[in-house]
Design a protein around this motif. Sequence first.
Motif, short mmCIF file in Angstrom:
data_model
loop_
_atom_site.label_atom_id
_atom_site.label_comp_id
_atom_site.label_asym_id
_atom_site.label_seq_id
_atom_site.Cartn_x
_atom_site.Cartn_y
_atom_site.Cartn_z
N PRO A 22 -45.87 -48.08 21.23
CA PRO A 22 -46.32 -47.51 19.96
C PRO A 22 -45.25 -47.68 18.88
N VAL A 23 -45.68 -47.95 17.67
CA VAL A 23 -44.76 -48.13 16.56
C VAL A 23 -45.18 -47.17 15.46
N THR A 24 -44.23 -46.39 14.97
CA THR A 24 -44.50 -45.44 13.91
C THR A 24 -43.80 -45.90 12.64
N PRO A 25 -44.52 -45.92 11.51
CA PRO A 25 -43.89 -46.36 10.26
C PRO A 25 -42.75 -45.44 9.87
N LEU A 26 -41.67 -46.03 9.35
CA LEU A 26 -40.54 -45.24 8.88
C LEU A 26 -40.79 -44.73 7.46
N LYS A 27 -41.62 -45.44 6.71
CA LYS A 27 -41.90 -45.06 5.33
C LYS A 27 -43.26 -44.37 5.27
N ALA A 28 -43.28 -43.19 4.69
CA ALA A 28 -44.52 -42.45 4.54
C ALA A 28 -45.12 -42.73 3.15
N GLY A 29 -46.28 -42.18 2.90
CA GLY A 29 -46.86 -42.27 1.57
C GLY A 29 -47.89 -43.35 1.39
N ARG A 30 -48.18 -44.10 2.42
CA ARG A 30 -49.23 -45.11 2.32
C ARG A 30 -49.93 -45.24 3.67
N ASP A 31 -51.10 -45.85 3.65
CA ASP A 31 -51.88 -46.09 4.86
C ASP A 31 -51.36 -47.36 5.51
N VAL A 100 -49.07 -54.87 1.93
CA VAL A 100 -47.67 -54.52 1.69
C VAL A 100 -46.92 -54.66 3.00
N ALA A 101 -45.97 -55.60 3.04
CA ALA A 101 -45.23 -55.85 4.27
C ALA A 101 -44.28 -54.70 4.56
N GLY A 102 -44.30 -54.24 5.80
CA GLY A 102 -43.40 -53.18 6.24
C GLY A 102 -42.47 -53.68 7.31
N GLU A 103 -42.11 -52.78 8.20
CA GLU A 103 -41.18 -53.13 9.26
C GLU A 103 -41.80 -54.11 10.26
N VAL A 104 -40.94 -54.91 10.87
CA VAL A 104 -41.33 -55.79 11.96
C VAL A 104 -40.55 -55.34 13.19
N VAL A 105 -41.27 -55.04 14.27
CA VAL A 105 -40.63 -54.56 15.49
C VAL A 105 -40.73 -55.65 16.54
N ASP A 106 -39.59 -56.07 17.07
CA ASP A 106 -39.53 -57.06 18.14
C ASP A 106 -39.53 -56.31 19.46
N HIS A 107 -40.56 -56.54 20.29
CA HIS A 107 -40.67 -55.83 21.57
C HIS A 107 -39.88 -56.50 22.69
N CYS A 112 -44.46 -59.09 18.75
CA CYS A 112 -43.92 -58.30 17.64
C CYS A 112 -45.06 -57.47 17.06
N THR A 113 -44.70 -56.35 16.48
CA THR A 113 -45.67 -55.54 15.74
C THR A 113 -45.21 -55.48 14.30
N VAL A 114 -46.13 -55.83 13.40
CA VAL A 114 -45.86 -55.79 11.97
C VAL A 114 -46.63 -54.60 11.41
N LEU A 115 -45.97 -53.83 10.58
CA LEU A 115 -46.65 -52.76 9.87
C LEU A 115 -47.03 -53.29 8.50
N MET A 116 -48.32 -53.30 8.22
CA MET A 116 -48.82 -53.76 6.92
C MET A 116 -49.51 -52.57 6.26
N GLY A 117 -49.16 -52.30 5.01
CA GLY A 117 -49.67 -51.13 4.32
C GLY A 117 -50.62 -51.47 3.20
N ARG A 118 -51.44 -50.47 2.84
CA ARG A 118 -52.32 -50.59 1.69
C ARG A 118 -51.55 -50.17 0.44
N LEU A 119 -51.99 -50.70 -0.69
CA LEU A 119 -51.42 -50.26 -1.95
C LEU A 119 -51.78 -48.80 -2.17
N THR A 120 -50.86 -48.03 -2.74
CA THR A 120 -51.14 -46.64 -3.06
C THR A 120 -51.99 -46.59 -4.33
N GLU A 121 -52.55 -45.42 -4.64
CA GLU A 121 -53.35 -45.29 -5.85
C GLU A 121 -52.52 -45.58 -7.09
N ILE A 122 -51.27 -45.16 -7.08
CA ILE A 122 -50.40 -45.42 -8.23
C ILE A 122 -50.19 -46.92 -8.41
N GLU A 123 -49.96 -47.64 -7.30
CA GLU A 123 -49.76 -49.09 -7.39
C GLU A 123 -51.03 -49.80 -7.87
#
Length: 150
Positions: A22-31, A100-107, A112-123
């Motif tokens: 399991p991979v948990t995003p380090l950055k909050a505030g987006r999906d 939105v490209a996030g962290e890349v985790v090398d297992h 690898c698991t890539v975290l890809m995020g949605r744009l926030t409402e502000i963006e």
Amino acid sequence: MNYRIVLENGVTFEQPVQSTAPVTPLKAGRDWRRVSVIGDVESVKSAFTDNIKYRQEWDSVKYVAETKTIEDPETGESKEVTELVEVMEVLSKDLSDYCVAGEVVDHRDGTCTVLMGRLTEIELLQSKIDEKPSYDDMAAVIMEGVNSIE
């Protein structure tokens, strides 16, 4: 089923049957969406960048009823026989909302698991504002219209 991620430039990454950890995003505030792929971390980092268009594809088996007319060689009579035929088709799901490209985790097992995020409402709102023409551009259009009247 065979799952894969296909990028807009044609690069394809196969997906593992099961994500290794399991991979948990380090950055909050987006999906965020976790995208697990088979590949080395450098090629994954270079492929999954901001604003990339990509989709998930998978092979699916569909059964279609096919009716055939068969003639009985002994009696000469024709009869219709319905049988199921296996048809392979490729289905896909567009994942480009997660741009939105996030962290890349090398297992360390070739995945690898890539975290890809949605744009926030502000963006999203900021991109709408940025699309609007500037004051100077609007003034030039108005002046061009005024000058064409004379």
